[in-house]
Each structure stands twice: as C-alpha cells, then as structure tokens.
Design a protein around this motif. Structure first.
Motif, PDB file in Angstrom:
ATOM      1  N   PHE A   1      -2.060  -4.801 -13.680  1.00 27.74           N
ATOM      2  CA  PHE A   1      -1.292  -3.628 -13.271  1.00 27.74           C
ATOM      3  C   PHE A   1      -0.118  -3.394 -14.233  1.00 27.74           C
ATOM      4  O   PHE A   1       0.116  -2.270 -14.683  1.00 27.74           O
ATOM      5  N   VAL A   2       0.585  -4.458 -14.561  1.00 29.39           N
ATOM      6  CA  VAL A   2       1.741  -4.326 -15.461  1.00 29.39           C
ATOM      7  C   VAL A   2       1.277  -4.009 -16.882  1.00 29.39           C
ATOM      8  O   VAL A   2       1.923  -3.225 -17.591  1.00 29.39           O
ATOM      9  N   ILE A   3       0.162  -4.588 -17.300  1.00 34.01           N
ATOM     10  CA  ILE A   3      -0.361  -4.284 -18.645  1.00 34.01           C
ATOM     11  C   ILE A   3      -0.721  -2.800 -18.750  1.00 34.01           C
ATOM     12  O   ILE A   3      -0.406  -2.140 -19.750  1.00 34.01           O
ATOM     13  N   LEU A   4      -1.362  -2.267 -17.718  1.00 35.11           N
ATOM     14  CA  LEU A   4      -1.684  -0.846 -17.723  1.00 35.11           C
ATOM     15  C   LEU A   4      -0.421   0.009 -17.720  1.00 35.11           C
ATOM     16  O   LEU A   4      -0.361   1.056 -18.374  1.00 35.11           O
ATOM     17  N   GLY A   5       0.581  -0.440 -16.973  1.00 32.12           N
ATOM     18  CA  GLY A   5       1.865   0.271 -16.996  1.00 32.12           C
ATOM     19  C   GLY A   5       2.493   0.251 -18.379  1.00 32.12           C
ATOM     20  O   GLY A   5       3.064   1.257 -18.829  1.00 32.12           O
ATOM     21  N   LEU A   6       2.367  -0.871 -19.062  1.00 31.34           N
ATOM     22  CA  LEU A   6       2.893  -0.978 -20.426  1.00 31.34           C
ATOM     23  C   LEU A   6       2.149  -0.039 -21.374  1.00 31.34           C
ATOM     24  O   LEU A   6       2.767   0.646 -22.203  1.00 31.34           O
TER      25      LEU A   6
ATOM     26  N   ASN B   1       0.835  -1.211   0.000  1.00 33.32           N
ATOM     27  CA  ASN B   1       0.000   0.000   0.000  1.00 33.32           C
ATOM     28  C   ASN B   1       0.867   1.257   0.000  1.00 33.32           C
ATOM     29  O   ASN B   1       0.563   2.240  -0.688  1.00 33.32           O
ATOM     30  N   LYS B   2       1.943   1.225   0.776  1.00 39.42           N
ATOM     31  CA  LYS B   2       2.805   2.403   0.869  1.00 39.42           C
ATOM     32  C   LYS B   2       3.542   2.652  -0.447  1.00 39.42           C
ATOM     33  O   LYS B   2       3.724   3.802  -0.850  1.00 39.42           O
ATOM     34  N   ILE B   3       3.958   1.578  -1.107  1.00 42.87           N
ATOM     35  CA  ILE B   3       4.629   1.746  -2.406  1.00 42.87           C
ATOM     36  C   ILE B   3       3.658   2.319  -3.425  1.00 42.87           C
ATOM     37  O   ILE B   3       4.013   3.223  -4.205  1.00 42.87           O
ATOM     38  N   LEU B   4       2.421   1.818  -3.445  1.00 38.90           N
ATOM     39  CA  LEU B   4       1.410   2.360  -4.349  1.00 38.90           C
ATOM     40  C   LEU B   4       1.159   3.831  -4.039  1.00 38.90           C
ATOM     41  O   LEU B   4       1.016   4.658  -4.952  1.00 38.90           O
ATOM     42  N   ALA B   5       1.131   4.164  -2.745  1.00 42.74           N
ATOM     43  CA  ALA B   5       0.942   5.561  -2.343  1.00 42.74           C
ATOM     44  C   ALA B   5       2.096   6.435  -2.837  1.00 42.74           C
ATOM     45  O   ALA B   5       1.883   7.571  -3.289  1.00 42.74           O
ATOM     46  N   LEU B   6       3.310   5.925  -2.764  1.00 43.02           N
ATOM     47  CA  LEU B   6       4.473   6.698  -3.230  1.00 43.02           C
ATOM     48  C   LEU B   6       4.446   6.889  -4.748  1.00 43.02           C
ATOM     49  O   LEU B   6       4.900   7.920  -5.254  1.00 43.02           O
TER      50      LEU B   6
ATOM     51  N   ILE C   1      -6.134   1.504 -12.523  1.00 38.39           N
ATOM     52  CA  ILE C   1      -5.297   0.827 -11.527  1.00 38.39           C
ATOM     53  C   ILE C   1      -6.000   0.784 -10.176  1.00 38.39           C
ATOM     54  O   ILE C   1      -6.045  -0.261  -9.510  1.00 38.39           O
ATOM     55  N   LEU C   2      -6.556   1.903  -9.760  1.00 37.43           N
ATOM     56  CA  LEU C   2      -7.255   1.948  -8.472  1.00 37.43           C
ATOM     57  C   LEU C   2      -8.518   1.098  -8.515  1.00 37.43           C
ATOM     58  O   LEU C   2      -8.863   0.418  -7.538  1.00 37.43           O
ATOM     59  N   PHE C   3      -9.215   1.109  -9.661  1.00 37.66           N
ATOM     60  CA  PHE C   3     -10.412   0.284  -9.809  1.00 37.66           C
ATOM     61  C   PHE C   3     -10.068  -1.198  -9.633  1.00 37.66           C
ATOM     62  O   PHE C   3     -10.725  -1.925  -8.874  1.00 37.66           O
ATOM     63  N   TYR C   4      -9.016  -1.647 -10.315  1.00 30.68           N
ATOM     64  CA  TYR C   4      -8.615  -3.045 -10.214  1.00 30.68           C
ATOM     65  C   TYR C   4      -8.062  -3.363  -8.831  1.00 30.68           C
ATOM     66  O   TYR C   4      -8.197  -4.498  -8.345  1.00 30.68           O
ATOM     67  N   SER C   5      -7.440  -2.384  -8.180  1.00 30.61           N
ATOM     68  CA  SER C   5      -6.915  -2.608  -6.828  1.00 30.61           C
ATOM     69  C   SER C   5      -8.028  -2.993  -5.873  1.00 30.61           C
ATOM     70  O   SER C   5      -7.911  -3.950  -5.100  1.00 30.61           O
ATOM     71  N   PHE C   6      -9.114  -2.258  -5.917  1.00 30.55           N
ATOM     72  CA  PHE C   6     -10.235  -2.552  -5.024  1.00 30.55           C
ATOM     73  C   PHE C   6     -11.016  -3.772  -5.491  1.00 30.55           C
ATOM     74  O   PHE C   6     -11.485  -4.570  -4.676  1.00 30.55           O
TER      75      PHE C   6
ATOM     76  N   HIS D   1      -9.202  -6.761  -4.357  1.00 27.28           N
ATOM     77  CA  HIS D   1      -8.850  -6.716  -2.932  1.00 27.28           C
ATOM     78  C   HIS D   1      -7.336  -6.651  -2.742  1.00 27.28           C
ATOM     79  O   HIS D   1      -6.766  -7.334  -1.890  1.00 27.28           O
ATOM     80  N   ALA D   2      -6.683  -5.817  -3.569  1.00 29.26           N
ATOM     81  CA  ALA D   2      -5.228  -5.669  -3.490  1.00 29.26           C
ATOM     82  C   ALA D   2      -4.805  -4.532  -2.578  1.00 29.26           C
ATOM     83  O   ALA D   2      -3.618  -4.251  -2.438  1.00 29.26           O
ATOM     84  N   ILE D   3      -5.776  -3.840  -1.966  1.00 23.98           N
ATOM     85  CA  ILE D   3      -5.462  -2.852  -0.926  1.00 23.98           C
ATOM     86  C   ILE D   3      -5.501  -3.602   0.400  1.00 23.98           C
ATOM     87  O   ILE D   3      -6.562  -3.904   0.938  1.00 23.98           O
ATOM     88  N   PHE D   4      -4.321  -3.935   0.919  1.00 22.15           N
ATOM     89  CA  PHE D   4      -4.215  -4.863   2.030  1.00 22.15           C
ATOM     90  C   PHE D   4      -4.311  -4.178   3.390  1.00 22.15           C
ATOM     91  O   PHE D   4      -3.941  -3.012   3.547  1.00 22.15           O
ATOM     92  N   THR D   5      -4.778  -4.953   4.372  1.00 19.38           N
ATOM     93  CA  THR D   5      -4.513  -4.658   5.780  1.00 19.38           C
ATOM     94  C   THR D   5      -3.364  -5.571   6.197  1.00 19.38           C
ATOM     95  O   THR D   5      -2.950  -6.453   5.432  1.00 19.38           O
ATOM     96  N   THR D   6      -2.863  -5.375   7.401  1.00 19.79           N
ATOM     97  CA  THR D   6      -1.771  -6.235   7.866  1.00 19.79           C
ATOM     98  C   THR D   6      -2.186  -7.701   7.838  1.00 19.79           C
ATOM     99  O   THR D   6      -1.433  -8.567   7.394  1.00 19.79           O
TER     100      THR D   6
END
Length: 383
Positions: free
Chosen positions: A182-187, A29-34, A221-226, A229-234
């Motif tokens: 995520f990588v496809i969108l980055g490409l 989550n922190k890396i995505l935030a950065l 990216i944010l749509f696919y994250s949610f 369920h790629a926005i994690f808790t501990t």
C-alpha cells in the motif's frame, strides 16, 4: 475530460458507500473509504470546470480544493492502523492538512470578492496556464504533506517490522505484506504526480493525467486489499489486533539495555530457552508470541528478547522458525509416507505452505522436496 472525471468520481463514490456503510464495519475500512471519497470530490470539482458547470456548482469546485489536503493525513492514518497506532488528529501531518485546507478557504473568498464582470475571466483561468495562484500554493504544500505522509508511513512500517520479527512468530497474519505494498503504491503515485507537475502544464495534470494515474493506482490498492483480506469485519479486525498485539505493545516500550545483563547470565538463560522450547514443543503453536513464551517460562519478555538478540544473535521470529524447520525435518524423514508436506508444515507450527517453504529454504538451502530427494549423508549435513 468531463466524461473521464465524472465516471471516475461516480465509481469512487460507489466504492466509498460499499466500504463505509458495510455491516460489522471497522475504522480501517472507513479510513480507506474516506480516501476514496476525498479523491472522488476532487474529480467532481474537475468535472465542473471541464464540463462548463462551474457557474452552476462553484462551491463543489472550491470544496475539492479544501478537502484535497486530507489525502496525505488519511493515507498516513490508514498505515498507522495497521502498525499498532491510533488515530491522532494532533499529529503534525494532520495539522499540516488542516492548515492547507484552511488556506483553501481563501479560494472561494477571492472569487466572491471579484466584480461580476471579472468572474467569467476567473473561470477561464482555471483551464489555462497560469492557474490561479491559490491552486499552485495548495498543490505545492499539498504535495509536501503527501510526501511527508509517505515517508512517515514507510518509517512506521520499518519500525513495526522490526518489532514484529522480535515478538511474533507468524508474520502471515499481520498484513505486513499488504500495508507495505500500500505504501509502495502511494510512493509511486506521489512520485509520478510530482514528475507530471514538473514537466506538464498544471491544468492538464489536474484534469486529465492525474485522474488516469490515480485510477490505475487505486485498482491495485483495492486488488491487494481483497487479496490480503485487508477489508475487515469487526471480528476479523479484532483477531488481527490480537495477532499483532505483542508488537503493538513493544512499540510503546523503550529498548531494553542488554548491557545490564551479565554475559554468564545471558549464556545460562539462552540454554534455558533452548531447553524449554525443545521439551515443551511450544514452537509448534502457530500463534506463538514472545509474550506467550515469556509467560510459559515465567520470565519477562524484555529479558528473553535480550537473550535471543544478544546471546543467540537472532530474532524471535528466526529462532522459532528454526525450531519448526528442525521439527519438519524429523517429520519428513519419519512420516512422509503418512503425511503430506502441507500436513507436516502445519504439524511443525507453520500456518501456510508458503511460509513453510520460505523458512525451510532459508534454514537448509533446500526446498522440502529437494531435501527429501537428497541421499542420507545430506540429511545429516543439513541438520
């Protein structure tokens, strides 16, 4: 253009705060935030130029050119965290990012060394062609770093997928679909940006087209994250690591030399694996991994993997799903009036309706509903 850049920057900063400072946070989550913050800084730098505020906030503009080189390394790191690798600041991609960022420091030095009368001309050069040569150099090497990050990320996913299907029976929990998207969108973003730089004036790409394109990509990216369920808790991230641990461990092992196992031994071991799976019913465990099977059979994971791949000509994922489909077929024929198709899927070891339908179609060429509608001879033929 000022309103566009400032609005996008503020939106990304809000998202950065939401992702970076959430409770029970995790490193992904922190890396995505950065990544979001890095882009927001670039937009703020753009806003100082197109809005005429450069003389008030000159170092904000220079900051964006020093930090923009970290987009690629952050992108690659985010992918690594989903494929069993750790953060490694000594990786060539990170070293490249640091070098480009260090070169970016020459930008403000050049500005400070200009006589006061020449500085207004420098500001004007930021809004027309040709842009200062430092911007061109940073863009070229920055794009090369991003391309390297995208290709390295794709390689990580390809390698990881191969490991997953050899060690994990349930890919649904691995977030493989998300990180692939995520990588496809980055490409797509990298390719589109490169095309824009080639065919359009650089200043228009920087201040207008690129902000619009990045916003569009980030939305997905944010749509696919949610969605995945790629926005994690501990807790959820720890469970994710647990689910993908067998493949992560395989990433650091050498490939077993299957030629060292005699053919007769392979045949006997294959029969033993088949018998154990049938008698124990362990394949109905939706969290079954190669490691769990190896412990149950008191054999090494390497040897079991070699037998499945060489003697059975399939991978662990396909073997277990075939067993689950056979179990599901028995239940469909015997308990369809008692259980729903979804309940049968779960009882057979699948953890979702979608994964059950995919595996069933692959093994029988029918969907479960089509299978049930066929006459008895087809049942026998499909077995």
């Amino acid at each position: 253009m000022f309103a566009l850049n400032i609005c996008l920057a503020l939106n990304l900063i809000i998202l950065f705060i939401a992702f970076f400072f959430r409770k029970n946070n995790t490193l992904p989550n922190k890396i995505l935030a950065l990544i979001l913050l890095d882009t927001a800084i670039s937009f703020l730098g753009n806003a100082t130029i197109v809005g005429g505020y450069f003389t008030n906030f000159p170092y904000l503009f220079f900051l964006c050119w020093c930090t923009s080189s970290f987009f690629g390394p952050l992108f690659f790191t985010y992918t690594c965290l989903f494929t069993g690798s750790c953060l490694n600041l000594k990786h060539p991609i990170w070293i490249s990012g640091f070098l480009v960022s260090a070169f970016g420091l020459s930008f403000p030095v050049t500005y400070l060394m200009l006589p006061a009368l020449e500085r207004p001309g420098f500001v004007q050069s930021l809004l027309s062609e040709p842009l200062p040569w430092q911007m061109t150099v940073i863009n070229i090497f920055g794009m090369l770093t991003i391309w390297a990050s995208v290709f390295a990320s794709a390689g990580k996913i390809r390698q990881y997928r191969k490991r997953l299907v050899s060690t994990v029976s349930n890919l649904e929990k691995t977030k493989l679909a998300f990180i692939t998207q995520f990588v496809i969108l980055g490409l797509v973003l990298t390719l589109a940006t490169s095309v824009l730089y080639v065919f359009l004036p650089q200043y228009l790409v920087e201040y207008l087209y690129l902000p619009c394109l990045i916003t569009f990509i980030y939305f997905f990216i944010l749509f696919y994250s949610f969605r995945h369920h790629a926005i994690f808790t501990t807790e959820t991230y720890e469970q994710f690591l647990k689910d993908t641990l067998p493949a992560s461990e395989e990433m650091v092992k050498d490939e077993i030399n299957v030629t060292s196992v005699h053919q007769d031994e392979l045949l006997l071991l294959a029969q033993r694996i088949e018998a154990y799976l049938t008698e124990s019913g362990i394949y109905t465990n939706p969290d079954l991994t190669l490691g769990i099977l190896a412990r149950g059979m008191r054999m090494s994971s390497d040897k079991i993997s070699a037998v499945i791949n060489k003697q059975m000509n399939k991978n662990f994922f396909d073997l277990i799903n075939e067993k689950r489909v056979e179990k599901a077929k028995e239940l469909l024929e015997g308990k369809i009036n008692i259980l729903t198709i979804e309940a049968i899927a779960y009882e057979a070891g699948f953890n979702s309706r979608a994964s059950f339908y995919r595996a069933f179609k692959k093994c029988t060429t029918f969907t479960p509903s089509e299978y049930l509608s066929k006459p008895a001879p087809v049942f026998l033929a499909a077995k």
